[in-house]
Design a protein around this motif. Structure first.
Motif, PDB file in Angstrom:
ATOM      1  N   GLY A  63      -0.073 -20.135 -21.104  1.00  0.00           N
ATOM      2  CA  GLY A  63       0.837 -20.867 -20.232  1.00  0.00           C
ATOM      3  C   GLY A  63       2.225 -20.251 -20.196  1.00  0.00           C
ATOM      4  N   GLU A  64       3.118 -20.949 -19.502  1.00  0.00           N
ATOM      5  CA  GLU A  64       4.503 -20.491 -19.435  1.00  0.00           C
ATOM      6  C   GLU A  64       5.143 -20.590 -20.817  1.00  0.00           C
ATOM      7  OE1 GLU A  64       6.821 -22.346 -16.406  1.00  0.00           O
ATOM      8  OE2 GLU A  64       5.176 -22.373 -14.955  1.00  0.00           O
ATOM      9  N   GLU A  65       5.858 -19.553 -21.211  1.00  0.00           N
ATOM     10  CA  GLU A  65       6.497 -19.541 -22.527  1.00  0.00           C
ATOM     11  C   GLU A  65       7.741 -18.661 -22.457  1.00  0.00           C
ATOM     12  OE1 GLU A  65       8.088 -20.047 -25.692  1.00  0.00           O
ATOM     13  OE2 GLU A  65       6.184 -21.171 -25.607  1.00  0.00           O
ATOM     14  N   ARG A  66       8.908 -19.292 -22.539  1.00  0.00           N
ATOM     15  CA  ARG A  66      10.170 -18.562 -22.397  1.00  0.00           C
ATOM     16  C   ARG A  66      10.315 -17.459 -23.445  1.00  0.00           C
ATOM     17  NH1 ARG A  66      15.223 -18.746 -20.164  1.00  0.00           N
ATOM     18  NH2 ARG A  66      16.972 -18.119 -21.485  1.00  0.00           N
ATOM     19  N   ARG A  67       9.870 -17.725 -24.666  1.00  0.00           N
ATOM     20  CA  ARG A  67      10.039 -16.721 -25.720  1.00  0.00           C
ATOM     21  C   ARG A  67       9.262 -15.441 -25.424  1.00  0.00           C
ATOM     22  NH1 ARG A  67       8.679 -20.650 -30.636  1.00  0.00           N
ATOM     23  NH2 ARG A  67       7.465 -21.559 -28.926  1.00  0.00           N
ATOM     24  N   ASN A  68       8.230 -15.521 -24.609  1.00  0.00           N
ATOM     25  CA  ASN A  68       7.475 -14.315 -24.223  1.00  0.00           C
ATOM     26  C   ASN A  68       8.134 -13.574 -23.065  1.00  0.00           C
ATOM     27  OD1 ASN A  68       5.565 -14.843 -26.178  1.00  0.00           O
ATOM     28  ND2 ASN A  68       4.153 -15.888 -24.783  1.00  0.00           N
ATOM     29  N   ARG A  69       8.988 -14.259 -22.326  1.00  0.00           N
ATOM     30  CA  ARG A  69       9.655 -13.639 -21.176  1.00  0.00           C
ATOM     31  C   ARG A  69      10.959 -13.029 -21.668  1.00  0.00           C
ATOM     32  NH1 ARG A  69       8.263 -18.908 -19.006  1.00  0.00           N
ATOM     33  NH2 ARG A  69      10.479 -19.464 -19.015  1.00  0.00           N
ATOM     34  N   ARG A  70      10.922 -11.725 -21.967  1.00  0.00           N
ATOM     35  CA  ARG A  70      12.043 -11.154 -22.708  1.00  0.00           C
ATOM     36  C   ARG A  70      12.161  -9.653 -22.471  1.00  0.00           C
ATOM     37  NH1 ARG A  70       7.442 -10.878 -25.608  1.00  0.00           N
ATOM     38  NH2 ARG A  70       7.246  -9.380 -27.316  1.00  0.00           N
ATOM     39  N   THR A  71      13.290  -9.101 -22.884  1.00  0.00           N
ATOM     40  CA  THR A  71      13.395  -7.664 -23.124  1.00  0.00           C
ATOM     41  C   THR A  71      13.859  -7.473 -24.558  1.00  0.00           C
ATOM     42  OG1 THR A  71      15.731  -7.422 -22.455  1.00  0.00           O
ATOM     43  CG2 THR A  71      14.036  -7.190 -20.731  1.00  0.00           C
ATOM     44  N   VAL A  72      13.453  -6.360 -25.136  1.00  0.00           N
ATOM     45  CA  VAL A  72      13.828  -6.008 -26.504  1.00  0.00           C
ATOM     46  C   VAL A  72      14.453  -4.618 -26.484  1.00  0.00           C
ATOM     47  CG1 VAL A  72      13.024  -5.662 -28.868  1.00  0.00           C
ATOM     48  CG2 VAL A  72      11.921  -7.385 -27.417  1.00  0.00           C
ATOM     49  N   THR A  73      15.634  -4.501 -27.066  1.00  0.00           N
ATOM     50  CA  THR A  73      16.319  -3.217 -27.165  1.00  0.00           C
ATOM     51  C   THR A  73      16.089  -2.647 -28.558  1.00  0.00           C
ATOM     52  OG1 THR A  73      18.020  -4.041 -25.652  1.00  0.00           O
ATOM     53  CG2 THR A  73      18.525  -2.028 -26.893  1.00  0.00           C
ATOM     54  N   GLU A  74      15.711  -1.364 -28.623  1.00  0.00           N
ATOM     55  CA  GLU A  74      15.400  -0.725 -29.898  1.00  0.00           C
ATOM     56  C   GLU A  74      16.080   0.638 -29.992  1.00  0.00           C
ATOM     57  OE1 GLU A  74      11.214  -0.334 -30.406  1.00  0.00           O
ATOM     58  OE2 GLU A  74      10.821  -2.492 -30.417  1.00  0.00           O
ATOM     59  N   VAL A  75      16.384   1.034 -31.228  1.00  0.00           N
ATOM     60  CA  VAL A  75      16.799   2.412 -31.492  1.00  0.00           C
ATOM     61  C   VAL A  75      15.580   3.311 -31.332  1.00  0.00           C
ATOM     62  CG1 VAL A  75      17.616   4.013 -33.266  1.00  0.00           C
ATOM     63  CG2 VAL A  75      18.645   1.738 -33.058  1.00  0.00           C
ATOM     64  N   THR A  76      15.745   4.422 -30.592  1.00  0.00           N
ATOM     65  CA  THR A  76      14.595   5.303 -30.381  1.00  0.00           C
ATOM     66  C   THR A  76      14.780   6.701 -30.934  1.00  0.00           C
ATOM     67  OG1 THR A  76      15.451   5.862 -28.188  1.00  0.00           O
ATOM     68  CG2 THR A  76      13.833   4.107 -28.294  1.00  0.00           C
TER      69      THR A  76
END
Length: 213
Positions: A166-179
C-alpha cells in the motif's frame, strides 16, 4: 594417465584461484549488497573499479566518510504520494546535506530515488528518477557542482523501508550517499584520505568556492 591427472590438477587449481579472487570483498555488511555496489550502480566497469578501490583503500575511506555523513545530517527526504515535489521539510534536509557537501569538495555523492509499491514497476522507476533529479537539482541550486553528484539512480519500489503493497510515505524517498573521491584532486592523488574525512564540519551557507569539484 599421469599427464591427464596433472592436467586435471592444473585446471582445478586454476578454478580454485578464480573462485578465491571472485570471493574477495563481495560482502557489504550493512546493506547486503556487494561491497562498493552502491558506489557506481549500473555502469560498465564498476566491479573492476571498485575492486581496485578496495585494494587502494579509497573505498574503505569512502565508507567511513559515508558513515560520518549519515551520523551528521539526515540523508533521506520523503515525498507525497505520486509526487516529486520537495516540501519544506525536504528542502531543510537538503540544505543540511549541501552544507556538509560544501565542506568536502574532494568527495562525490549520489542520490537514489525510491517509491512505494503502488503502481507499475516501470512507472515507479520513472518516478524514482524524477525524485532523485529533484533532489540533485536542489543541491545544485545551493551551490554544489553537479559533476560531484554522480550515478543518479532510480531503485523504484525494489528497496522498501516498510514491506507493504500500500501507500507508505517512508518508502517514497531519496537517499544521498557518499560514493567516492574525485580522482584529480591533489589530496586524493596523495592518498591523504584521513585528512579529508576528519576535517572539521562547519554548517554554513554559501557556495562551494574554488576548492574543487
Amino acid at each position: 594417465m599421469t599427464n591427464q591427472r596433472h592436467s586435471r590438477r592444473t585446471v582445478l587449481a586454476g578454478l580454485g584461484s578464480t573462485l578465491a579472487l571472485s570471493a574477495c570483498g563481495t560482502t557489504f555488511v550493512e546493506t547486503g549488497r556487494p561491497l562498493g555496489a552502491h558506489l557506481d550502480e549500473g555502469n560498465l566497469g564498476a566491479p573492476t573499479r571498485n575492486n581496485i578501490g578496495v585494494h587502494n583503500g579509497d573505498i574503505q575511506w569512502a565508507a567511513i566518510l559515508g558513515e560520518r555523513f549519515a551520523n551528521t545530517v539526515p540523508t533521506t527526504i520523503n515525498f507525497a504520494f505520486n509526487s516529486a515535489e520537495l516540501d519544506a521539510e525536504a528542502r531543510n534536509i537538503l540544505n543540511q546535506q549541501a552544507a556538509f557537501i560544501r565542506n568536502f569538495p574532494e568527495v562525490r555523492f549520489s542520490v537514489y530515488g525510491h517509491t512505494d509499491a503502488v503502481g507499475s514497476n516501470a512507472y515507479n522507476q520513472r518516478l524514482g528518477r524524477r525524485r532523485a533529479r529533484a533532489a540533485v537539482n536542489y543541491l545544485v541550486s545551493q551551490g554544489i557542482n553537479q559533476h560531484r553528484l554522480q550515478a543518479l539512480v532510480s531503485l523504484g519500489e525494489t528497496q522498501p523501508v516498510v514491506a507493504t503493497d500500500g501507500e507508505e510515505r517512508r518508502n517514497r524517498r531519496t537517499v544521498t550517499e557518499v560514493t567516492g573521491f574525485l580522482e584529480n584532486n591533489p589530496l586524493v592523488l596523495d592518498g591523504r584520505y584521513a585528512e579529508i574525512i576528519y576535517r572539521s564540519y562547519i554548517s554554513s551557507g554559501g557556495g562551494e568556492g574554488g576548492g574543487g569539484g
